[in-house]
Design an enzyme around this catalytic site. Structure first.
Site, PDB file in Angstrom:
ATOM      1  N   ARG A 147      10.053   4.778  37.413  1.00  0.00           N
ATOM      2  CA  ARG A 147      10.577   5.203  38.708  1.00  0.00           C
ATOM      3  C   ARG A 147      11.466   4.135  39.320  1.00  0.00           C
ATOM      4  NH1 ARG A 147       5.064   7.238  41.329  1.00  0.00           N
ATOM      5  NH2 ARG A 147       4.396   5.295  40.365  1.00  0.00           N
ATOM      6  N   ASP A 198       6.119   2.874  33.774  1.00  0.00           N
ATOM      7  CA  ASP A 198       6.586   3.424  35.047  1.00  0.00           C
ATOM      8  C   ASP A 198       8.100   3.284  35.098  1.00  0.00           C
ATOM      9  OD1 ASP A 198       7.044   4.201  37.672  1.00  0.00           O
ATOM     10  OD2 ASP A 198       5.185   3.296  38.383  1.00  0.00           O
TER      11      ASP A 198
END
Ligand SMILES: [Zn+2]
Length: 215
Positions: free
Chosen positions: A148, A146
């Site tokens: 983000r 991930d």
């Protein structure tokens, strides 16, 4: 547009300048109802982000403690109706919830495939055809599970006067990241949508390997 407030630093040190600049606000009618849509420019990534704002039924605009969804762009799930993830139905459900109760959907662009980009996401899909799950496919490509980053989302919420939220999400890590950027998360409000067989393995990996709260 007024310049945004400086953001407090996560460690309580001197505040940092906002990562976003508000560019324009206008009203957009949608199938879910009408939203005030405010567009931001991300000074770090150059992406454009949106905040879709709806008042509560009594006309009160969202303030501290409002219902908030921080949603990452997903072209395949939202525009193409791909059944490999649940992003499209989740966005619809979030827009409907915010329209019903008042609140904000922060729509973050440049976060395709949990931040790895559209081409890399499709490369990961290709590896999943060989049996890898969503996490191992990213790792096989040398990419993070991930990637983000939520500094822009925190600055958008600050600009809107919503520094404290009830977060529509199943993802405890998103909560932690927003809190690290100074957003106070009162509550994680589950956002569970019906999914078909194509997304079942994807959701199982998010639940079992990435800590998402899913049935
Ligand atoms: Zn998606």
């Amino acid at each position: 547009m007024t310049p945004p407030e400086p953001a407090p630093s996560p460690d309580g040190g001197p505040s940092r300048p906002s990562q976003v600049v508000a560019e324009v606000e206008t009203t957009v009618p949608t199938v879910h109802g009408s939203f005030r849509v405010r567009a931001y420019r991300d000074l770090v990534t150059a992406a454009d982000h949106l905040a879709l704002v709806a008042d509560a039924p009594d006309g009160t605009p969202p303030g501290p403690g409002a219902l908030v969804r921080v949603h990452s762009e997903c072209l395949t799930g939202e525009a193409l109706g791909s059944l490999k993830c649940e992003c499209g139905p989740q966005l619809d459900a979030a827009l409907e919830a915010v329209q019903r109760h008042g609140g904000v959907v922060v729509y973050l662009r440049g976060q395709e495939g949990r931040g790895i980009g559209l081409v890399a996401k499709l490369r990961a899909y290709r590896l999943q055809e060989d049996g890898l799950d969503t996490l191992d496919a990213n790792l096989a490509l040398g990419l993070p599970a991930d990637a983000r980053e939520y500094g822009a989302a925190a600055d958008v919420l600050r600009d809107l006067g919503v520094p404290r939220v009830r977060l529509l999400s199943n993802n405890p890590d998103k909560r932690r990241q927003l809190e690290a950027h100074g957003v106070v998360v009162d509550e994680l409000v589950p956002l569970v949508v019906p999914v078909g067989e194509h997304a079942a393995g994807y959701l199982a990996a998010k639940r079992d390997r990435m800590g998402h709260r899913l049935p």
